[in-house]
Design an enzyme around this catalytic site. Structure first.
Site, PDB file in Angstrom:
ATOM      1  N   TRP A 269       0.838  -1.182   0.000  1.00  0.00           N
ATOM      2  CA  TRP A 269       0.000   0.000   0.000  1.00  0.00           C
ATOM      3  C   TRP A 269       0.885   1.248   0.000  1.00  0.00           C
ATOM      4  O   TRP A 269       1.848   1.356   0.762  1.00  0.00           O
ATOM      5  CB  TRP A 269      -0.910   0.007   1.237  1.00  0.00           C
ATOM      6  CG  TRP A 269      -1.759   1.237   1.312  1.00  0.00           C
ATOM      7  CD1 TRP A 269      -2.924   1.469   0.640  1.00  0.00           C
ATOM      8  CD2 TRP A 269      -1.493   2.418   2.068  1.00  0.00           C
ATOM      9  NE1 TRP A 269      -3.401   2.724   0.926  1.00  0.00           N
ATOM     10  CE2 TRP A 269      -2.546   3.331   1.804  1.00  0.00           C
ATOM     11  CE3 TRP A 269      -0.472   2.809   2.928  1.00  0.00           C
ATOM     12  CZ2 TRP A 269      -2.602   4.595   2.392  1.00  0.00           C
ATOM     13  CZ3 TRP A 269      -0.521   4.070   3.513  1.00  0.00           C
ATOM     14  CH2 TRP A 269      -1.588   4.943   3.242  1.00  0.00           C
TER      15      TRP A 269
ATOM     16  N   ASP B 139     -17.182  10.238  -2.120  1.00  0.00           N
ATOM     17  CA  ASP B 139     -16.455   9.048  -1.688  1.00  0.00           C
ATOM     18  C   ASP B 139     -17.207   8.330  -0.565  1.00  0.00           C
ATOM     19  O   ASP B 139     -18.410   8.522  -0.378  1.00  0.00           O
ATOM     20  CB  ASP B 139     -15.020   9.422  -1.288  1.00  0.00           C
ATOM     21  CG  ASP B 139     -14.019   8.353  -1.662  1.00  0.00           C
ATOM     22  OD1 ASP B 139     -13.998   7.298  -0.999  1.00  0.00           O
ATOM     23  OD2 ASP B 139     -13.246   8.570  -2.616  1.00  0.00           O
ATOM     24  N   ASP B 140     -16.500   7.536   0.201  1.00  0.00           N
ATOM     25  CA  ASP B 140     -17.050   6.664   1.238  1.00  0.00           C
ATOM     26  C   ASP B 140     -17.825   7.460   2.299  1.00  0.00           C
ATOM     27  O   ASP B 140     -17.549   8.624   2.556  1.00  0.00           O
ATOM     28  CB  ASP B 140     -15.880   5.931   1.899  1.00  0.00           C
ATOM     29  CG  ASP B 140     -16.304   4.748   2.736  1.00  0.00           C
ATOM     30  OD1 ASP B 140     -17.501   4.488   2.859  1.00  0.00           O
ATOM     31  OD2 ASP B 140     -15.390   4.073   3.266  1.00  0.00           O
TER      32      ASP B 140
ATOM     33  N   LYS C  78     -16.891   4.986  -8.578  1.00  0.00           N
ATOM     34  CA  LYS C  78     -15.579   4.577  -8.105  1.00  0.00           C
ATOM     35  C   LYS C  78     -15.783   3.261  -7.359  1.00  0.00           C
ATOM     36  O   LYS C  78     -16.396   3.228  -6.291  1.00  0.00           O
ATOM     37  CB  LYS C  78     -14.972   5.634  -7.174  1.00  0.00           C
ATOM     38  CG  LYS C  78     -13.611   5.242  -6.590  1.00  0.00           C
ATOM     39  CD  LYS C  78     -13.086   6.318  -5.644  1.00  0.00           C
ATOM     40  CE  LYS C  78     -11.777   5.890  -4.987  1.00  0.00           C
ATOM     41  NZ  LYS C  78     -11.270   6.913  -4.038  1.00  0.00           N
ATOM     42  N   TRP C  79     -15.291   2.162  -7.939  1.00  0.00           N
ATOM     43  CA  TRP C  79     -15.505   0.811  -7.405  1.00  0.00           C
ATOM     44  C   TRP C  79     -14.262   0.405  -6.631  1.00  0.00           C
ATOM     45  O   TRP C  79     -13.210   0.186  -7.206  1.00  0.00           O
ATOM     46  CB  TRP C  79     -15.763  -0.137  -8.570  1.00  0.00           C
ATOM     47  CG  TRP C  79     -16.055  -1.573  -8.223  1.00  0.00           C
ATOM     48  CD1 TRP C  79     -15.280  -2.424  -7.520  1.00  0.00           C
ATOM     49  CD2 TRP C  79     -17.225  -2.317  -8.615  1.00  0.00           C
ATOM     50  NE1 TRP C  79     -15.865  -3.659  -7.432  1.00  0.00           N
ATOM     51  CE2 TRP C  79     -17.057  -3.628  -8.098  1.00  0.00           C
ATOM     52  CE3 TRP C  79     -18.361  -2.025  -9.346  1.00  0.00           C
ATOM     53  CZ2 TRP C  79     -18.005  -4.621  -8.311  1.00  0.00           C
ATOM     54  CZ3 TRP C  79     -19.304  -3.018  -9.547  1.00  0.00           C
ATOM     55  CH2 TRP C  79     -19.140  -4.298  -9.036  1.00  0.00           C
ATOM     56  N   ASP C  80     -14.393   0.294  -5.309  1.00  0.00           N
ATOM     57  CA  ASP C  80     -13.250   0.007  -4.455  1.00  0.00           C
ATOM     58  C   ASP C  80     -13.256  -1.447  -4.001  1.00  0.00           C
ATOM     59  O   ASP C  80     -14.294  -2.140  -4.082  1.00  0.00           O
ATOM     60  CB  ASP C  80     -13.259   0.945  -3.235  1.00  0.00           C
ATOM     61  CG  ASP C  80     -11.854   1.327  -2.784  1.00  0.00           C
ATOM     62  OD1 ASP C  80     -10.904   0.598  -3.099  1.00  0.00           O
ATOM     63  OD2 ASP C  80     -11.717   2.369  -2.108  1.00  0.00           O
ATOM     64  N   CYS C  81     -12.124  -1.909  -3.504  1.00  0.00           N
ATOM     65  CA  CYS C  81     -11.971  -3.284  -3.004  1.00  0.00           C
ATOM     66  C   CYS C  81     -10.796  -3.268  -2.034  1.00  0.00           C
ATOM     67  O   CYS C  81      -9.648  -3.356  -2.437  1.00  0.00           O
ATOM     68  CB  CYS C  81     -11.708  -4.234  -4.170  1.00  0.00           C
ATOM     69  SG  CYS C  81     -11.261  -5.912  -3.664  1.00  0.00           S
ATOM     70  N   ASN C  82     -11.090  -3.155  -0.741  1.00  0.00           N
ATOM     71  CA  ASN C  82     -10.051  -2.866   0.243  1.00  0.00           C
ATOM     72  C   ASN C  82      -9.515  -4.063   1.006  1.00  0.00           C
ATOM     73  O   ASN C  82      -8.592  -3.908   1.799  1.00  0.00           O
ATOM     74  CB  ASN C  82     -10.574  -1.828   1.244  1.00  0.00           C
ATOM     75  CG  ASN C  82     -10.542  -0.426   0.668  1.00  0.00           C
ATOM     76  OD1 ASN C  82      -9.498   0.067   0.286  1.00  0.00           O
ATOM     77  ND2 ASN C  82     -11.700   0.200   0.588  1.00  0.00           N
TER      78      ASN C  82
ATOM     79  N   CYS D 115     -10.546   0.736  -8.277  1.00  0.00           N
ATOM     80  CA  CYS D 115      -9.712   1.069  -7.125  1.00  0.00           C
ATOM     81  C   CYS D 115      -9.640  -0.140  -6.213  1.00  0.00           C
ATOM     82  O   CYS D 115     -10.600  -0.906  -6.114  1.00  0.00           O
ATOM     83  CB  CYS D 115     -10.294   2.275  -6.392  1.00  0.00           C
ATOM     84  SG  CYS D 115      -9.301   2.842  -4.983  1.00  0.00           S
TER      85      CYS D 115
ATOM     86  N   ASP E   8      -2.869   5.095  -3.453  1.00  0.00           N
ATOM     87  CA  ASP E   8      -3.350   6.090  -2.499  1.00  0.00           C
ATOM     88  C   ASP E   8      -2.261   7.105  -2.173  1.00  0.00           C
ATOM     89  O   ASP E   8      -2.538   8.157  -1.591  1.00  0.00           O
ATOM     90  CB  ASP E   8      -3.798   5.408  -1.203  1.00  0.00           C
ATOM     91  CG  ASP E   8      -5.170   4.767  -1.331  1.00  0.00           C
ATOM     92  OD1 ASP E   8      -5.898   5.081  -2.294  1.00  0.00           O
ATOM     93  OD2 ASP E   8      -5.525   3.952  -0.460  1.00  0.00           O
TER      94      ASP E   8
END
Length: 724
Positions: A189, A356-357, A470-474, A519, A541
């Site tokens: 990261w 965003d989130d 915005k498609w995230d995957c954390n 993302c 990031d």
């Protein structure tokens, strides 16, 4: 007994000789991949390199190599899709256990066909075992002008029972050179795409990932291969390769006993012995590669052209600049504060505001990363008017509206988890391990696929004004167990990714014109299969402009900058606004910053930079990229972009951390027309600043260059070139 063996051998030779030798040629304008069916009925790769000028020369190639061992086994071929259990002693492309338990497979040529496809030709070669009902089709798509080849395989089980696949590469390629040098990319990261260069010697080098989702967090799915010398930008024989798979991948590089190299890319079979039922076909990912005898620069431009035209979603279309709220508000916002930010976006001059989130969930409100994931209804306290009120506010402000989602994930503290714990990848009877306070939904389950699709579908049905996701995957996959697959846990890693693709395909089919950013906790998803569905991806990031120069340098070897989102933020406030603007402007420009906190000078500079970027997007996003000075080789960095007609260009030059009284040389440009004269004007300057300007021939700019570097930390210059 000896006489009987001699007779049987003679009969076998006579039978195999009846199989006509056939040459199969996969060609671009500059590269040949040539395979040959030998008189034993099997398929061998006999050549991979610069295109042969005479087609008849392909028939003269020898399919065997001298191993230098005992004469009785002194010849061994480079089998085009080598299987386990045969006479080759090195890494196979395919390994499977037949329904009766046998682990050996031999593939024999059946037929081949070539047809025209958009941009080139596709060759499909069918191979089959002569003892077991297993069939393999090898696919090669050659993009003629871009000099790019895609390769993948399809494995079909025609046996009466299940077979188990435990190796299933996309392809196998062979090279013969004096030396081999691999550059692979790794990181974590905020430090993605760090290059590692090494010479390959006897044995195996493996680059792989076992994370399931967020798969490229530590290892990126692309590499450079230098033949005879380390890969260089403008000289030498190189291959750039990348695997198009949004999950666990593995690339094996094996140098054998006679100095040959085999490259074997594909899905990582780690914990993935895949049970394939009768009548079913297993399709491997595309392996994409290009060869160049003029260094990685030409190879990169080939990949960029190919991607924009044939692989990247809306690759020839425009891209929207944007203002994101995350760095300025995090989870702390409401309907009124967001409406004010939309007006900031309009004043800034960007196309879109991206929320965003933190906008969703009610029983367990999303006020931090510990709750709410999975409950995708607007939070009534923050957004009493819902998403609809935000799209209306954006419309009133005169900008588009985009929104953040992370639909593959769930917080244990959510209504979704309470209702459907059986939808979650989680070990039965064990304490779960939470990565970032969340778990992964089981996309191997069709019901979960329907749910994840509904997240996007419901937002767009209820709010047609949403113009971007915005498609995230954390989180990687933890607690690895699928309640849906039960006895077929070896299928989980593969079927998860296929389930994701099924969702993305449904979204693209119903909403083909909605752009999306890929993302994954930064740049942990960066592959060309996902980019069939996403217009761009988030590289990292880490938006410190110094660090971004390195990350963007590496990523842009394999991806066009049109696909690489880069934002101006508050990371490293010690750098000037101009430096941050100039670094972000070399990719797909965005902002993630509190505009109200900026000085009037910086605000005006941002507005000017956006206006300049809008004018120059055709050059930056669709032009040819030339890497001029590498940040890895000194204290400066520079690139320039040139349109296909060579009439317009943009130069970005950066001073990183120059040494005391370091000699500073002129920057020589590339890709211009030496016969044209260009007006040169420096842009992205604060009011009152005078920059470089003048008229120069392309020949002068490429041979003499301009004094664009300085001894000042964190300074930068952007030049616009227009042919007179």
């Amino acid at each position: 007994m000896k006489k009987f063996c001699f007779i049987m051998t003679t009969l076998l030779i006579a039978a195999t000789a009846a199989v006509a030798q056939k040459t199969i040629r996969v060609s671009t304008d500059n590269t040949d991949l040539i395979m040959q069916v030998n008189n034993n009925g099997r398929l061998y790769m006999v050549y991979l390199g610069d295109k042969l000028l005479n087609a008849s020369d392909a028939d003269r190639l020898d399919w065997t190599i001298d191993t230098g061992s005992d004469a009785s086994v002194s010849k061994r071929g480079h089998e085009a899709y080598m299987c386990s259990g045969g006479e080759d002693f090195f890494e196979p492309a395919l390994g499977l256990t037949h329904a009766d338990g046998n682990k050996t497979t031999y593939l024999y040529y059946k037929d081949s066909q070539t047809k025209a496809v958009d941009g080139g030709n596709e060759t499909v070669i069918t191979l089959a075992d002569n003892k077991y009902d297993v069939e393999v089709r090898l696919h090669y798509v050659a993009y003629t002008k871009q000099n790019v080849i895609k390769a993948w395989s399809e494995i079909t089980n025609k046996e009466k029972g299940d077979i188990s696949l435990w190796k299933y590469a996309s392809a196998i390629l062979y090279f013969s050179s004096q030396k081999y040098f691999l550059t692979n990319y790794h990181g974590d990261w905020a430090r993605e795409a760090q290059p590692a260069v090494q010479q390959l010697t006897y044995g195996k080098k493996v680059i792989d990932t076992k994370l399931g989702t967020r798969a490229a967090m530590h290892t990126q799915p692309f590499f450079e291969l230098g033949l005879d010398a380390p890969a260089a930008e403008n000289s030498g024989r190189v291959m750039l390769g990348t695997i198009a798979w949004t999950g666990n991948f593995r690339c094996i590089f094996e140098v054998d006993n006679v100095g040959g190299l085999r490259v074997i890319p594909g899905i990582n079979p780690y914990a993935s012995d895949y049970k394939l039922k009768p009548g079913k076909t297993f399709v491997t990912p595309e392996f994409i590669f290009t060869l160049s005898n003029q260094g990685t620069g030409l190879a990169s431009r080939n990949l960029h052209d190919w991607a924009r035209q044939y692989q990247l979603k809306d690759g020839t279309g425009d891209r929207m600049t944007l203002l994101n709220n995350w760095e300025s508000t995090a989870f702390d916002f409401n309907q009124e504060s967001l409406a004010a930010l939309m007006k900031d976006a309009k004043n800034l001059g960007v196309d879109m505001f991206l929320l965003d989130d933190g906008w969703f969930a009610n029983k367990y409100p999303r006020n931090d990363d510990k709750a709410g994931l999975g409950d995708w209804e607007p939070n009534h306290f923050k957004l009493p008017g819902g998403v609809k009120a935000l799209t209306e506010a954006a419309d009133e402000a005169g900008v588009k509206f985009g929104i953040w989602i992370e639909p593959e994930m769930v917080n244990p503290k959510s209504e979704l988890f309470e209702k459907h714990p059986d939808w979650v990848i989680m070990q039965p009877g064990r304490e779960p391990y939470y990565y970032r306070n969340q778990l992964v939904l089981d996309l191997a389950n069709p019901k979960v696929q329907d749910y994840v699709f509904s997240v996007v579908d419901n937002i767009l049905k209820e709010n047609p004004g949403v113009a971007y996701f915005k498609w995230d995957c954390n989180s990687p996959i933890t607690n690895i167990y699928s309640p849906y697959l039960r006895q077929n846990q070896g299928n989980l890693y593969v079927d998860y990714v296929r389930g994701l693709y099924n969702v993305l395909h449904r979204i693209a089919a119903k909403y083909p014109h909605v752009p999306m950013m890929l993302c994954s906790g930064g740049g942990a998803r960066c592959d060309y299969e996902a980019l069939k569905y996403f217009t761009e991806f988030w590289c990292s990031d880490n938006t410190d402009p110094f660090e971004r120069i390195y990350i963007q340098w590496s990523m842009s070897k394999f991806f066009p900058v049109k696909a690489m989102a880069s934002h101006v933020t508050e990371w490293n406030k010690n750098t000037s606004m101009k430096f941050r603007l100039d670094v972000a402007s070399m990719c797909k420009l965005g902002f993630d910053i509190d505009m109200a906190s900026l000085s009037q000078t910086d605000y005006k500079l941002c507005q000017q930079a956006v206006a300049n970027y809008d004018r120059l997007k055709p050059v930056i996003l669709d032009g040819d990229m030339f890497k001029l000075v590498s940040p890895y080789e000194g204290n400066h960095a520079a690139v320039n972009y040139v349109t296909k007609d060579k009439k317009s260009a943009v130069v970005f030059a950066y001073d990183l951390h120059p040494r005391y009284k370091e000699p500073v040389l002129n920057l020589k440009l590339q890709g211009l027309d030496p016969t044209l004269t260009y007006n040169v004007n420096e842009i992205n300057l604060a009011d009152g600043q005078e920059g470089l300007s003048g008229s120069f021939t392309g020949d002068y700019l490429m041979k003499i260059g301009l004094p664009l570097f300085s001894p000042v930390d964190g300074s930068s210059r952007v030049l616009e070139l227009t042919a007179m």
